[in-house]
Design an enzyme around this catalytic site. Structure first.
Site, PDB file in Angstrom:
ATOM      1  N   CYS A 164      -4.150  -0.692  -5.907  1.00 45.31           N
ATOM      2  CA  CYS A 164      -4.330  -0.592  -7.347  1.00 45.31           C
ATOM      3  C   CYS A 164      -5.019   0.721  -7.692  1.00 45.31           C
ATOM      4  O   CYS A 164      -5.572   1.388  -6.821  1.00 45.31           O
ATOM      5  CB  CYS A 164      -5.191  -1.746  -7.885  1.00 45.31           C
ATOM      6  SG  CYS A 164      -4.455  -3.383  -7.683  1.00 45.31           S
ATOM      7  N   GLY A 172       0.133   1.702  -7.757  1.00 49.28           N
ATOM      8  CA  GLY A 172       0.606   0.373  -8.125  1.00 49.28           C
ATOM      9  C   GLY A 172       1.690   0.466  -9.161  1.00 49.28           C
ATOM     10  O   GLY A 172       1.491   1.086 -10.201  1.00 49.28           O
ATOM     11  N   ASN A 180      -9.955  -2.349  -8.061  1.00 48.79           N
ATOM     12  CA  ASN A 180      -9.132  -1.819  -6.970  1.00 48.79           C
ATOM     13  C   ASN A 180      -9.759  -2.281  -5.668  1.00 48.79           C
ATOM     14  O   ASN A 180     -10.909  -1.945  -5.369  1.00 48.79           O
ATOM     15  CB  ASN A 180      -9.104  -0.285  -7.044  1.00 48.79           C
ATOM     16  CG  ASN A 180      -8.546   0.370  -5.796  1.00 48.79           C
ATOM     17  OD1 ASN A 180      -8.926   1.478  -5.451  1.00 48.79           O
ATOM     18  ND2 ASN A 180      -7.627  -0.299  -5.124  1.00 48.79           N
ATOM     19  N   GLY A 181      -9.011  -3.046  -4.904  1.00 50.32           N
ATOM     20  CA  GLY A 181      -9.530  -3.531  -3.631  1.00 50.32           C
ATOM     21  C   GLY A 181      -9.160  -4.975  -3.404  1.00 50.32           C
ATOM     22  O   GLY A 181      -8.199  -5.498  -3.984  1.00 50.32           O
ATOM     23  N   TYR A 229      -1.922   8.127   3.640  1.00 52.42           N
ATOM     24  CA  TYR A 229      -0.777   7.682   2.857  1.00 52.42           C
ATOM     25  C   TYR A 229      -1.036   7.472   1.378  1.00 52.42           C
ATOM     26  O   TYR A 229      -0.251   7.890   0.542  1.00 52.42           O
ATOM     27  CB  TYR A 229      -0.235   6.380   3.469  1.00 52.42           C
ATOM     28  CG  TYR A 229       0.966   5.814   2.758  1.00 52.42           C
ATOM     29  CD1 TYR A 229       2.201   6.469   2.817  1.00 52.42           C
ATOM     30  CD2 TYR A 229       0.883   4.643   2.020  1.00 52.42           C
ATOM     31  CE1 TYR A 229       3.314   5.960   2.160  1.00 52.42           C
ATOM     32  CE2 TYR A 229       1.992   4.123   1.364  1.00 52.42           C
ATOM     33  CZ  TYR A 229       3.197   4.787   1.430  1.00 52.42           C
ATOM     34  OH  TYR A 229       4.289   4.294   0.778  1.00 52.42           O
ATOM     35  N   SER A 287       6.313  11.115   2.218  1.00 56.39           N
ATOM     36  CA  SER A 287       4.995  10.974   2.823  1.00 56.39           C
ATOM     37  C   SER A 287       4.829  11.801   4.086  1.00 56.39           C
ATOM     38  O   SER A 287       3.710  12.163   4.450  1.00 56.39           O
ATOM     39  CB  SER A 287       4.720   9.495   3.124  1.00 56.39           C
ATOM     40  OG  SER A 287       5.731   8.961   3.954  1.00 56.39           O
ATOM     41  N   ASP A 315       6.869  11.178  10.458  1.00 53.23           N
ATOM     42  CA  ASP A 315       6.521  10.221   9.410  1.00 53.23           C
ATOM     43  C   ASP A 315       5.047   9.886   9.537  1.00 53.23           C
ATOM     44  O   ASP A 315       4.406  10.218  10.550  1.00 53.23           O
ATOM     45  CB  ASP A 315       7.383   8.964   9.520  1.00 53.23           C
ATOM     46  CG  ASP A 315       7.522   8.225   8.194  1.00 53.23           C
ATOM     47  OD1 ASP A 315       6.876   8.635   7.208  1.00 53.23           O
ATOM     48  OD2 ASP A 315       8.270   7.225   8.136  1.00 53.23           O
ATOM     49  N   ASP A 316       4.494   9.209   8.510  1.00 47.55           N
ATOM     50  CA  ASP A 316       3.058   8.950   8.524  1.00 47.55           C
ATOM     51  C   ASP A 316       2.684   7.628   9.166  1.00 47.55           C
ATOM     52  O   ASP A 316       1.535   7.441   9.572  1.00 47.55           O
ATOM     53  CB  ASP A 316       2.493   9.013   7.100  1.00 47.55           C
ATOM     54  CG  ASP A 316       3.118   7.991   6.169  1.00 47.55           C
ATOM     55  OD1 ASP A 316       4.002   7.242   6.610  1.00 47.55           O
ATOM     56  OD2 ASP A 316       2.721   7.946   4.985  1.00 47.55           O
TER      57      ASP A 316
END
Length: 496
Positions: free
Chosen positions: A29, A55, A130-131, A270, A311, A373-374
């Site tokens: 979020c 989000g 957020n979390g 990311y 990414s 890639d990540d």
């Protein structure tokens, strides 16, 4: 009205919508808040646009005009709803908070969209989170047993009830009392009748920054939300800190015992936007450094370095420079594929990844390709990307990942699968290589990622970051998980 019978040969709708992102971690979020700034809702909408990557399921804004609170919450993207003048006009006032959401707890429905709002005896109270709280279900059961009535299935509502039930006299003390009961990761923005409040968990797992525009203060998940409106970055909100912004200025409160910060390392790998600065580290430069470390750990004879967009791009740039190899866009991403285009049919299941990524044949044909890639989660998209390179004529495909293997699920707001669905948790490196179909598979070491962060190596006794997805070292209690495990063991005992 009855639903038509389901065709069991078709992908379920919820799987179809996730088809293009099946091997990605989901963002959690983003939060934003502004105090005493004219057209606060318009600025909040701009901030949420910048945080959209955190989000994409829903967005909401709550404003305060000095007398009343106003709320608009919608399912979908910020631009689908909050770019319209008529919507912003329904959010008058010089103070507002906003939230973009991806559901890590609670279903995707309008009643779960944040910010959540309640009328308390001290006045209105709106909160965006957020979390993820790791004891939310335990607290929820206790609150319901005491007579609380919940309107959503979001863990954020637990905070509202704890504030409402606190016996402290001052609102800020009630808020601190509520925070003392919760565990896990959180960055919060709160709007009351006369204050904007920001708070971070004692370990600072989730990010929160303080900015300033025309002498007014702003709170945001990332610095990119400040940049979009020309605001000045002031500082990070410290781990365990509560900042209280009012007409009298800004006040800092640190009510909990001091602990070393452990920000989430996935912000750098990311989640954060590349143009953000997280805890003083430019995310883009950190990701390039991860690519450099990956190249130092893996010397491979190849012709071209190709990122998996978007990414993998910064790490691939760093890798190519360190390895002395050409960097090429061997995979082109289609940025205009929306979820509504995906249909749950067998044909789309077979070609799904090509809707989002297509090979640049002129770059990879006849070449030994290093793909960067990540991360790898389930591995399903990785299989298709490698096969795409082979179909485009690559003679060799080496798949390198600029982070360690993800072996443990997350409980702090990142939507990771259960452990048995994480490819690295159930397969050896060689088994993973065969599953993905590449000639060589390698991951950045845990010390390599710490070197890229500029701290040399991981200190096992006191890790500098929250890195449990790689190490299993969870930095907080996991109360709900422990309760769930006890319940499962009890059921097994009764069955035996």
């Amino acid at each position: 009205m009855t639903s038509p019978p389901r065709d069991e040969t078709q992908t379920p709708p919820e799987e179809a919508t996730a088809l293009l992102d099946e091997d990605r971690l989901r963002e959690y979020c983003g939060v934003f808040g502004v105090f005493d700034l004219p057209e606060a809702a318009a600025y909040t909408a701009l901030g949420l646009h910048a945080l959209q990557h955190r989000g994409q399921e829903a967005a909401g804004i709550v404003s305060f005009d000095g007398t009343r609170f106003h709320a608009e919450r919608r399912l979908g993207l910020v631009g689908d709803h909050f770019s319209h003048e008529r919507t912003i006009k329904r959010l008058p006032g010089a103070s507002a908070i906003g939230h973009v959401r991806y559901a890590t707890t609670g279903e995707t429905m309008l009643r779960n969209v944040q910010p959540l709002f309640a009328e308390l005896n001290s006045g209105g109270f709106a909160v965006g989170h957020n979390g993820n709280l790791t004891n939310a279900q335990t607290l929820r059961r206790e609150l319901i047993n005491e007579g609380a009535i919940f309107q959503s299935t979001s863990d954020t509502e637990v905070i509202l009830h704890l504030v409402a039930r606190s016996r402290e006299s001052k609102l800020i003390d009630r808020f601190i009392d509520a925070l003392s009961h919760i565990e896990g990761a959180y960055s919060l923005v709160v709007l009351t009748n006369g204050k904007l409040i920001g708070a971070r968990d004692p370990l600072g797992i989730r990010p929160l920054v303080l900015g300033e525009l025309d002498g007014r203060y702003i709170l945001a998940s990332e610095t990119c939300a400040l940049d979009i409106m020309g605001a000045r970055f002031v500082r990070d909100v410290a781990n365990g800190e509560i900042v209280v912004i009012s007409h009298e200025g800004i006040r800092s409160i640190c009510p909990f015992p001091s602990r070393p910060a452990r920000p989430c390392i996935f912000e750098y790998i990311y989640f954060a936007r590349p143009d953000s600065i997280v805890h003083g580290r430019p995310v883009y430069e950190v990701r390039k450094a991860m690519g450099v470390e990956l190249a130092r750990e893996n010397r491979i004879q190849a012709d071209v370095v190709v990122p998996v967009p978007d990414s993998g791009v910064p790490a691939a740039i760093g890798f190519a420079r360190e390895a002395g190899l050409p960097f090429e866009l061997g995979i082109i991403r289609n940025h205009y594929v929306g979820r509504t285009f995906i249909q749950p049919t067998q044909a789309v299941r077979e070609i799904g990844v090509r809707l989002k990524h297509s090979a640049n044949r002129a770059v990879v044909s006849g070449k030994r390709v290093i793909l960067i890639d990540d991360s790898i989660v389930r591995g399903t998209t990785s299989i298709k990307i490698v096969q795409m390179m082979r179909d485009a004529g690559a003679t060799e495909v080496h798949f390198l990942i600029s982070s360690p293997p993800i072996t443990h699920p997350d409980y702090y707001g990142i939507d990771t699968p259960q452990k048995e669905k994480l490819l690295a948790a159930t397969h050896s490196l060689e088994e993973m290589r065969r599953e993905i179909g590449c000639d060589q598979l390698a991951f950045l070491s845990i010390d390599g990622i710490y070197r890229a962060m500029g701290v040399g190596r991981r200190n096992d006794r006191q890790p500098q970051f929250t890195d449990h997805c790689f190490t299993g070292d969870y930095p907080t209690a996991l109360t709900d998980l422990a309760a769930e495990n006890r319940a499962q063991l009890s059921l097994l005992a009764e069955a035996s």
